[in-house]
Design an enzyme around this catalytic site. Structure first.
Site, PDB file in Angstrom:
ATOM      1  N   LYS A  86      27.010   8.344 -31.955  1.00 33.00           N
ATOM      2  CA  LYS A  86      28.195   8.701 -32.736  1.00 33.00           C
ATOM      3  C   LYS A  86      27.785   9.011 -34.160  1.00 33.00           C
ATOM      4  O   LYS A  86      26.884   8.357 -34.713  1.00 33.00           O
ATOM      5  CB  LYS A  86      29.180   7.522 -32.766  1.00 33.00           C
ATOM      6  N   GLY A 140      51.188   6.820 -26.930  1.00 31.21           N
ATOM      7  CA  GLY A 140      50.488   7.920 -27.591  1.00 31.21           C
ATOM      8  C   GLY A 140      50.581   9.186 -26.760  1.00 31.21           C
ATOM      9  O   GLY A 140      50.067   9.241 -25.635  1.00 31.21           O
ATOM     10  N   GLY A 158      49.428  12.303 -27.566  1.00 34.38           N
ATOM     11  CA  GLY A 158      48.573  13.311 -28.190  1.00 34.38           C
ATOM     12  C   GLY A 158      47.934  14.183 -27.128  1.00 34.38           C
ATOM     13  O   GLY A 158      48.477  14.369 -26.030  1.00 34.38           O
ATOM     14  N   ALA A 189      42.505   5.471 -24.453  1.00 39.60           N
ATOM     15  CA  ALA A 189      41.980   5.084 -25.770  1.00 39.60           C
ATOM     16  C   ALA A 189      40.601   4.453 -25.623  1.00 39.60           C
ATOM     17  O   ALA A 189      40.332   3.743 -24.648  1.00 39.60           O
ATOM     18  CB  ALA A 189      42.941   4.126 -26.456  1.00 39.60           C
TER      19      ALA A 189
END
Ligand code: NAD
Length: 326
Positions: free
Chosen positions: A75, A166, A168, A246
């Site tokens: 990351k 959520g 999204g 998530a």
């Protein structure tokens, strides 16, 4: 940008970036290249940014390992508040990624725009990018089917109540698929415009964001932010299964045990949301193709995992971590 290599136990390579400030954490890059997006976010401190990079990098390794993909996780995080010139910051990051010579492939993540990715691509070959939210949503749906199969003896979500937190890129698509499957979908989002749009376009019910965890249903699908399930909310939960998109749904791996003790089945997010990783990493390693069969296998992996967890009376997360040992 100045770059300094730092030693972090358990991680193959970690770099501290200065001006702009951030980190590149390669959890595993020896079994195959580390893959993981670039996150640009306001962090309270460099320690918070490092913790995010480490945990997200490890999660990527777990997603590859559980799907037996020969790649690792990494990351990049940039502290948004330290960026003076966005173009220069992304150009420098691109140069650094290039200098890693393929040990790290990065791409979009929270806070990056398509323009940012274009800048990265102009500086390095090692950018894997496409919108993978459709594959992520597919994978979560297969994981939900696997969990329903294990708990109720049939995989269909028809007639089941699924709560989606959520709406999204991933949550919206998941809600749409669930509605098509005949599920009753109860959803929320902190973005009221997004919620209204979903109400108009999909046949869903909505609840305010603050009451979503306490809503009764068969499955709670967190598809917004990480850390939503912690010891403090366990007594509120009214679902049989937690399975969502998530990353890092649990505030820490240690929460898996009390969640299990509360009688709630948790499908580890690194399995449930790995559809995007499967599509992205396999495209990178093998070339563009249709990897739906590999994403579909999430269902069988979920069934096997939950069966073993039930037989051994352990939290599924503990079993999954034992399987992947990384
Ligand atoms: P997104 O930013 O498109 O959507 C997140 C949605 O959640 C937004 O609509 C936002 O308003 C809403 N939200 C934020 N906080 C909330 C809260 N407390 N309560 C209710 N709603 C809230 O992100 P996305 O791409 O859909 O990803 C969702 C999650 O899935 C993230 O945790 C992400 O890391 C993870 N994930 C995404 C992908 C992918 O391919 N996009 C792949 C794997 C995992």
């Amino acid at each position: 940008m100045r770059v300094e290599k730092i030693a972090i136990a358990g991680y193959d390579e970690v770099y501290r970036l200065e001006d702009p400030d951030g980190f590149v954490a390669l959890h595993r890059c020896r079994i195959g290249p580390a893959h993981g997006g670039t996150r640009i976010k306001d962090y309270a401190s460099p320690e918070d940014a490092l913790a995010d990079a480490l945990r997200l990098g490890e999660a990527m390794t777990r997603k590859c390992a559980i799907n037996e993909i020969p790649a690792g996780g990494g990351k990049a995080v940039l502290m948004r508040n330290s960026i003076r010139d966005r173009r220069a910051a992304l150009s420098d990051l691109g140069d650094f990624v290039e200098s890693l010579r393929g040990r790290f492939f990065t791409g979009s993540d929270l806070g990056t725009t398509p323009e940012d990715i274009e800048i990265l691509k102009s500086r390095t070959r090692y950018v894997a990018c496409q919108d993978l939210s459709e594959h992520a949503a597919q994978g979560v749906l297969f994981a939900i089917h696997g969990a329903l199969q294990c708990l109720y003896g049939r995989p269909e979500s028809w007639g089941r109540t699924i709560i989606v937190q959520g709406l999204g890129a991933v949550g919206y698509k998941l809600a749409d698929k669930l509605v098509s499957d005949g599920a009753r979908v109860v959803a929320t989002d902190v973005d009221s415009a997004r919620l209204r749009q979903a109400e108009q376009e999909l046949s869903i019910e909505t609840v305010p964001p603050e009451s979503v965890l306490a809503t009764s249903g068969d499955v709670l699908a967190p598809c917004a932010v990480g850390g939503v399930i912690h010891r403090g909310v366990l007594s509120e939960l009214r679902c049989a299964i937690v399975c969502g998109a998530a990353n890092n749904i649990l505030d820490s791996d240690a929460t898996a045990q009390p969640l299990h003790d509360a009688g709630i089945v948790f499908v580890p997010d690194f399995l449930a949301n790995s559809g995007a990783t499967i599509q992205g990493v396999l495209t990178n390693l093998k070339g563009p193709g249709d990897y739906t069969a590999q994403i579909r296998a999430i269902k069988d992996r979920t069934v096997r995992l939950l069966q073993v967890a039930r037989e051994t009376r352990r939290p599924p997360l503990d079993v999954a971590l034992e399987w992947i040992r990384c």
